[in-house]
Design a protein around this motif. Structure first.
Motif, PDB file in Angstrom:
ATOM      1  N   ASP A  12       0.794  -1.232   0.000  1.00  0.00           N
ATOM      2  CA  ASP A  12       0.000   0.000   0.000  1.00  0.00           C
ATOM      3  C   ASP A  12       0.823   1.276   0.000  1.00  0.00           C
ATOM      4  OD1 ASP A  12      -2.522  -1.240  -0.115  1.00  0.00           O
ATOM      5  OD2 ASP A  12      -2.495  -1.593   2.045  1.00  0.00           O
ATOM      6  N   ASP A  13       2.064   1.198   0.510  1.00  0.00           N
ATOM      7  CA  ASP A  13       2.885   2.401   0.598  1.00  0.00           C
ATOM      8  C   ASP A  13       4.362   2.015   0.652  1.00  0.00           C
ATOM      9  OD1 ASP A  13       3.203   1.444   3.224  1.00  0.00           O
ATOM     10  OD2 ASP A  13       1.711   2.826   4.018  1.00  0.00           O
ATOM     11  N   GLU A  14       5.219   3.027   0.752  1.00  0.00           N
ATOM     12  CA  GLU A  14       6.663   2.775   0.779  1.00  0.00           C
ATOM     13  C   GLU A  14       7.051   1.934   1.994  1.00  0.00           C
ATOM     14  OE1 GLU A  14      10.740   5.391   1.080  1.00  0.00           O
ATOM     15  OE2 GLU A  14       9.119   6.168  -0.175  1.00  0.00           O
ATOM     16  N   ALA A  15       6.376   2.158   3.117  1.00  0.00           N
ATOM     17  CA  ALA A  15       6.678   1.379   4.326  1.00  0.00           C
ATOM     18  C   ALA A  15       6.403  -0.106   4.099  1.00  0.00           C
ATOM     19  CB  ALA A  15       5.869   1.902   5.508  1.00  0.00           C
ATOM     20  N   ALA A  16       5.341  -0.434   3.369  1.00  0.00           N
ATOM     21  CA  ALA A  16       5.023  -1.841   3.083  1.00  0.00           C
ATOM     22  C   ALA A  16       6.076  -2.457   2.164  1.00  0.00           C
ATOM     23  CB  ALA A  16       3.632  -1.951   2.462  1.00  0.00           C
ATOM     24  N   THR A  17       6.571  -1.672   1.213  1.00  0.00           N
ATOM     25  CA  THR A  17       7.633  -2.152   0.329  1.00  0.00           C
ATOM     26  C   THR A  17       8.898  -2.431   1.143  1.00  0.00           C
ATOM     27  OG1 THR A  17       6.702  -0.875  -1.501  1.00  0.00           O
ATOM     28  CG2 THR A  17       8.984  -1.605  -1.741  1.00  0.00           C
ATOM     29  N   SER A  18       9.225  -1.531   2.049  1.00  0.00           N
ATOM     30  CA  SER A  18      10.381  -1.721   2.916  1.00  0.00           C
ATOM     31  C   SER A  18      10.196  -2.930   3.823  1.00  0.00           C
ATOM     32  CB  SER A  18      10.622  -0.466   3.774  1.00  0.00           C
ATOM     33  OG  SER A  18      11.007   0.615   2.964  1.00  0.00           O
ATOM     34  N   PHE A  19       9.003  -3.108   4.333  1.00  0.00           N
ATOM     35  CA  PHE A  19       8.732  -4.245   5.215  1.00  0.00           C
ATOM     36  C   PHE A  19       8.938  -5.563   4.464  1.00  0.00           C
ATOM     37  CE2 PHE A  19       6.070  -7.310   7.452  1.00  0.00           C
ATOM     38  CZ  PHE A  19       6.590  -7.183   8.732  1.00  0.00           C
ATOM     39  N   LEU A  20       8.501  -5.626   3.212  1.00  0.00           N
ATOM     40  CA  LEU A  20       8.702  -6.837   2.420  1.00  0.00           C
ATOM     41  C   LEU A  20      10.197  -7.096   2.226  1.00  0.00           C
ATOM     42  CD1 LEU A  20       7.679  -9.235   0.744  1.00  0.00           C
ATOM     43  CD2 LEU A  20       7.510  -7.669  -1.221  1.00  0.00           C
ATOM     44  N   GLY A  21      10.960  -6.057   1.902  1.00  0.00           N
ATOM     45  CA  GLY A  21      12.403  -6.228   1.735  1.00  0.00           C
ATOM     46  C   GLY A  21      13.064  -6.742   2.997  1.00  0.00           C
ATOM     47  N   ALA A  22      12.724  -6.172   4.144  1.00  0.00           N
ATOM     48  CA  ALA A  22      13.300  -6.606   5.416  1.00  0.00           C
ATOM     49  C   ALA A  22      12.897  -8.041   5.732  1.00  0.00           C
ATOM     50  CB  ALA A  22      12.872  -5.660   6.536  1.00  0.00           C
ATOM     51  N   ALA A  23      11.667  -8.403   5.432  1.00  0.00           N
ATOM     52  CA  ALA A  23      11.190  -9.763   5.697  1.00  0.00           C
ATOM     53  C   ALA A  23      11.943 -10.783   4.844  1.00  0.00           C
ATOM     54  CB  ALA A  23       9.687  -9.856   5.439  1.00  0.00           C
ATOM     55  N   LEU A  24      12.206 -10.444   3.590  1.00  0.00           N
ATOM     56  CA  LEU A  24      12.924 -11.367   2.702  1.00  0.00           C
ATOM     57  C   LEU A  24      14.381 -11.536   3.117  1.00  0.00           C
ATOM     58  CD1 LEU A  24      11.384 -10.299  -0.705  1.00  0.00           C
ATOM     59  CD2 LEU A  24      11.066 -12.490   0.471  1.00  0.00           C
ATOM     60  N   ALA A  25      14.945 -10.541   3.788  1.00  0.00           N
ATOM     61  CA  ALA A  25      16.333 -10.650   4.251  1.00  0.00           C
ATOM     62  C   ALA A  25      16.512 -11.854   5.165  1.00  0.00           C
ATOM     63  CB  ALA A  25      16.745  -9.366   4.982  1.00  0.00           C
ATOM     64  N   GLY A  26      15.498 -12.165   5.947  1.00  0.00           N
ATOM     65  CA  GLY A  26      15.579 -13.296   6.860  1.00  0.00           C
ATOM     66  C   GLY A  26      15.578 -14.646   6.173  1.00  0.00           C
ATOM     67  N   ALA A  27      15.150 -14.686   4.934  1.00  0.00           N
ATOM     68  CA  ALA A  27      15.081 -15.951   4.192  1.00  0.00           C
ATOM     69  C   ALA A  27      16.221 -16.122   3.194  1.00  0.00           C
ATOM     70  CB  ALA A  27      13.741 -16.057   3.456  1.00  0.00           C
ATOM     71  N   LEU A  28      16.911 -15.042   2.852  1.00  0.00           N
ATOM     72  CA  LEU A  28      17.976 -15.070   1.850  1.00  0.00           C
ATOM     73  C   LEU A  28      19.193 -15.825   2.378  1.00  0.00           C
ATOM     74  CD1 LEU A  28      18.923 -14.020  -0.941  1.00  0.00           C
ATOM     75  CD2 LEU A  28      19.705 -11.944   0.237  1.00  0.00           C
ATOM     76  N   LYS A  29      19.781 -16.665   1.526  1.00  0.00           N
ATOM     77  CA  LYS A  29      20.943 -17.476   1.905  1.00  0.00           C
ATOM     78  C   LYS A  29      22.088 -17.263   0.917  1.00  0.00           C
ATOM     79  CE  LYS A  29      17.978 -21.001   3.893  1.00  0.00           C
ATOM     80  NZ  LYS A  29      17.481 -22.354   3.784  1.00  0.00           N
ATOM     81  N   ALA A  30      23.267 -17.650   1.340  1.00  0.00           N
ATOM     82  CA  ALA A  30      24.457 -17.540   0.492  1.00  0.00           C
ATOM     83  C   ALA A  30      24.243 -18.330  -0.802  1.00  0.00           C
ATOM     84  CB  ALA A  30      25.682 -18.062   1.229  1.00  0.00           C
ATOM     85  N   GLY A  31      24.721 -17.776  -1.905  1.00  0.00           N
ATOM     86  CA  GLY A  31      24.603 -18.413  -3.210  1.00  0.00           C
ATOM     87  C   GLY A  31      23.319 -18.086  -3.938  1.00  0.00           C
ATOM     88  N   GLU A  32      22.465 -17.273  -3.318  1.00  0.00           N
ATOM     89  CA  GLU A  32      21.161 -16.962  -3.906  1.00  0.00           C
ATOM     90  C   GLU A  32      21.077 -15.505  -4.338  1.00  0.00           C
ATOM     91  OE1 GLU A  32      18.679 -20.150  -1.190  1.00  0.00           O
ATOM     92  OE2 GLU A  32      18.420 -18.014  -0.792  1.00  0.00           O
TER      93      GLU A  32
END
Length: 155
Positions: A12-32
């Motif tokens: 809905d807004d820039e904060a939601a876009t940022s929240f998605l980015g921060a959430a994906l950081a927790g799932a990202l692994k080396a080599g990806e």
């Protein structure tokens, strides 16, 4: 709530876009890689900046790599390289500026991955961000190691 890294997400807004980015950081692994597509101004850099700050520190200076082509960051548990391939003319150029090495040493965020002309990393999450009225829509498409993976997200 754990959600699968696939499908459409309303931002809905820039904060939601940022929240998605921060959430994906927790799932990202080396080599990806996380590959970001969308028109200028859609929020690719906003999502990338939030992801990088989640891996490093909230105050991390995260300039757009439009002119430098790549920026490298040392996260507490994961190194990440942020590539902006907009100005490249061939897929080979991405590998000349260190895409292979970035994936060997950590993970990569890639803006304008279409410049790789079919030479995308196999373990990646493709995110297409589109403008949708006053907000955005992010379509997540997993490949390789991302298939079936979830991440913590409260929409």
């Amino acid at each position: 709530m754990i959600v699968e890294a696939a499908g459409d997400f309303r931002l809905d807004d820039e904060a939601a876009t940022s929240f998605l980015g921060a959430a994906l950081a927790g799932a990202l692994k080396a080599g990806e890689a996380i590959c970001l597509t969308g028109p200028l101004g859609a929020g690719k850099s906003t999502l990338a900046r939030a992801l990088i700050r989640a891996l490093t520190t909230p105050a991390e200076d995260v300039p757009s790599p439009t002119f430098t082509l790549v920026q490298f960051y040392e996260g507490a548990g994961l190194k990440v390289a942020h590539f902006d391939l907009y100005r490249l003319t061939s897929a080979d150029e991405a590998y000349e500026i260190g895409l292979d090495e970035a994936l060997e040493d950590g993970a990569a965020l890639i803006e304008w991955p279409e410049r790789l002309e079919g030479h995308l990393p196999p373990d990646r999450l493709d995110i297409e961000i589109t403008i949708d009225g006053d907000g955005r829509r992010a379509r997540l498409t997993p490949s390789g190691a991302w298939e079936g993976r979830g991440f913590e997200f409260r929409s």
